[in-house]
Write an enzyme that holds these catalytic residues in place. Structure first.
Site, mmCIF file in Angstrom:
data_model
loop_
_atom_site.group_PDB
_atom_site.id
_atom_site.type_symbol
_atom_site.label_atom_id
_atom_site.label_comp_id
_atom_site.label_asym_id
_atom_site.label_seq_id
_atom_site.Cartn_x
_atom_site.Cartn_y
_atom_site.Cartn_z
ATOM 1 N N THR A 1 0.872 -1.163 0.000
ATOM 2 C CA THR A 1 0.000 0.000 0.000
ATOM 3 C C THR A 1 0.910 1.214 0.000
ATOM 4 O O THR A 1 2.081 1.102 0.343
ATOM 5 C CB THR A 1 -0.873 0.005 1.279
ATOM 6 O OG1 THR A 1 -1.506 -1.258 1.441
ATOM 7 C CG2 THR A 1 -1.950 1.072 1.229
ATOM 8 N N ARG B 1 -12.540 -8.068 -4.243
ATOM 9 C CA ARG B 1 -12.057 -7.935 -2.873
ATOM 10 C C ARG B 1 -11.655 -6.490 -2.595
ATOM 11 O O ARG B 1 -11.001 -5.843 -3.402
ATOM 12 C CB ARG B 1 -10.858 -8.852 -2.639
ATOM 13 C CG ARG B 1 -10.257 -8.747 -1.222
ATOM 14 C CD ARG B 1 -9.044 -7.853 -1.187
ATOM 15 N NE ARG B 1 -8.390 -7.853 0.127
ATOM 16 C CZ ARG B 1 -7.403 -7.047 0.469
ATOM 17 N NH1 ARG B 1 -6.930 -6.160 -0.404
ATOM 18 N NH2 ARG B 1 -6.862 -7.103 1.671
ATOM 19 N N VAL B 2 -12.072 -5.969 -1.450
ATOM 20 C CA VAL B 2 -11.685 -4.631 -1.019
ATOM 21 C C VAL B 2 -11.057 -4.746 0.361
ATOM 22 O O VAL B 2 -11.621 -5.388 1.251
ATOM 23 C CB VAL B 2 -12.893 -3.674 -0.970
ATOM 24 C CG1 VAL B 2 -12.468 -2.307 -0.438
ATOM 25 C CG2 VAL B 2 -13.514 -3.534 -2.352
ATOM 26 N N GLY B 3 -9.907 -4.140 0.531
ATOM 27 C CA GLY B 3 -9.225 -4.173 1.816
ATOM 28 C C GLY B 3 -9.496 -2.938 2.644
ATOM 29 O O GLY B 3 -10.509 -2.253 2.476
ATOM 30 N N ASP B 4 -8.571 -2.627 3.530
ATOM 31 C CA ASP B 4 -8.775 -1.520 4.465
ATOM 32 C C ASP B 4 -8.495 -0.152 3.867
ATOM 33 O O ASP B 4 -9.020 0.853 4.352
ATOM 34 C CB ASP B 4 -7.879 -1.710 5.693
ATOM 35 C CG ASP B 4 -6.393 -1.650 5.335
ATOM 36 O OD1 ASP B 4 -5.970 -2.452 4.475
ATOM 37 O OD2 ASP B 4 -5.658 -0.816 5.890
ATOM 38 N N THR C 1 -0.947 0.038 6.407
ATOM 39 C CA THR C 1 -0.527 -0.918 5.391
ATOM 40 C C THR C 1 -0.334 -2.278 6.040
ATOM 41 O O THR C 1 0.263 -2.372 7.110
ATOM 42 C CB THR C 1 0.788 -0.492 4.710
ATOM 43 O OG1 THR C 1 1.260 -1.575 3.889
ATOM 44 C CG2 THR C 1 1.871 -0.133 5.713
ATOM 45 N N GLY C 2 -0.868 -3.304 5.411
ATOM 46 C CA GLY C 2 -0.698 -4.639 5.968
ATOM 47 C C GLY C 2 -1.836 -5.569 5.614
ATOM 48 O O GLY C 2 -2.446 -5.454 4.547
ATOM 49 N N THR C 3 -2.136 -6.491 6.518
ATOM 50 C CA THR C 3 -3.187 -7.476 6.311
ATOM 51 C C THR C 3 -4.532 -6.778 6.396
ATOM 52 O O THR C 3 -5.098 -6.618 7.475
ATOM 53 C CB THR C 3 -3.095 -8.591 7.375
ATOM 54 O OG1 THR C 3 -1.739 -8.991 7.532
ATOM 55 C CG2 THR C 3 -3.930 -9.792 6.960
ATOM 56 N N GLY C 4 -5.064 -6.377 5.251
ATOM 57 C CA GLY C 4 -6.221 -5.497 5.217
ATOM 58 C C GLY C 4 -7.423 -5.980 5.983
ATOM 59 O O GLY C 4 -8.110 -5.202 6.652
#
EC number: 3.4.19.5
Length: 313
Positions: free
Chosen positions: A179, A207-210, A230-233
């Site tokens: 990110t 798929r949508v993350g954070d 940034t990371g595991t959304g």
């Protein structure tokens, strides 16, 4: 402190020093340095925190080294789906887009959603059509493609098939994500945050993350803090990581450093979350914590020499 300051990140994950050549390191450090210095100059000139973070993320999107805009990762179907968010800590206004494929700079589309629509989050074709109606050009998704990202897709597909066929173990998420983001405090005391991403390599389409979710991957409030994650959304969404920093400060009385420590080093790992964040509080204090092997990062106060980093020092 009360000084104008900017911090940026280019993603966190399994960034091992042993796997990075000196030339690669220099490319990342140079890119981060140039972008953060551009932001410092804008702050010195009196530009708003909102304009500074928007421009910083636009530049990160234009750099193929990072997973946002040009250089974005591929979905499982071999397509690109990009997400972005901006938030103004002065007004608490925010704008975001998700799942866009034909907009060169998703962060600019997110800014348009914030300033020229009654909405906060727009997705897919509707978000793109709105951006086009506001003057943004339609581009081919091919502009986001790079050979390195395609090789990552092929490797992820192969690993995923092997894991599915034999062990049932998921792919190492920290090696698939990235990110970019920026946070800033301007000389007027206003805070802002922006985040942009191409998502996860080999992610399911849709798929949508954070990153485009206010409070999860991006948050700003003049009363407390500006944050970009940034990371595991999925874990950042479940913990509302960005807003949790603000809540711990505003309601729990924690300092910026202590709030970041609680979220990044305790709450996220408890749910299997890997990654980090950048944050600046209302006094201009900066934090750049991460629990992964590395995080591309840089920060600097207006008029000072910027600091850059990749690994855990």
């Amino acid at each position: 402190m009360n000084k104008a300051v900017i911090a940026i990140h280019g993603g966190a994950g399994a960034i091992a020093r042993a796997q990075m050549s000196h030339e690669q390191e220099l490319r990342y450090i140079q890119a981060l340095s140039e972008i953060v210095e551009s932001g410092q100059k804008m702050l010195e000139a009196g530009d708003s925190a909102l304009d500074v973070v928007t421009e910083a993320v636009r530049l990160l999107e234009a750099c193929p080294l990072f997973n946002a805009g040009i250089g974005a990762v591929y979905t499982r179907d071999g397509t690109h789906e990009l997400d972005a968010c901006v938030m103004d800590g002065n007004t608490l206004k925010a704008g975001a887009v998700a799942g866009v494929s034909h907009v060169r700079h998703p962060v600019l589309a997110a800014r348009l959603v914030m300033e020229r629509s009654p909405h906060v989050l727009m997705v897919g074709e509707g978000a793109e059509n709105f951006a086009f109606s506001q003057g943004m050009a339609r581009v081919s998704p091919d502009i986001f493609s790079t050979p390195a990202r395609y090789e990552q897709l092929l490797a992820a597909r192969a690993a995923g098939e092997m894991a599915l066929d034999h062990s049932g173990a998921p792919l190492d998420e920290t090696k698939k994500m990235g990110t970019v983001g920026a946070v800033a405090r301007d000389k007027f005391g206003n805070l802002a945050a922006a985040t942009s991403t191409g998502g996860m390599t080999n992610k399911l389409p849709g798929r949508v993350g954070d990153s485009p979710l206010v409070g999860a991957g991006c948050y700003a409030n003049n009363a407390s803090v500006a944050v970009s994650c940034t990371g595991t959304g999925e874990v950042f969404i479940r913990t509302l990581a960005a807003y949790d920093i603000a809540a711990l400060m505003e309601y729990g009385g924690l300092s910026l450093a202590d709030a970041c420590e609680r979220v990044v080093m305790e709450k996220l790992p408890a749910l299997g979350g890997s990654g980090g964040l950048i944050a600046v509080d209302h006094e201009g204090n900066v934090a750049l914590p991460f629990n992964s092997e590395g995080m591309y990062r840089a920060w600097g106060y207006a008029g000072d020499t910027p600091t850059t980093g990749i690994y855990r020092e």
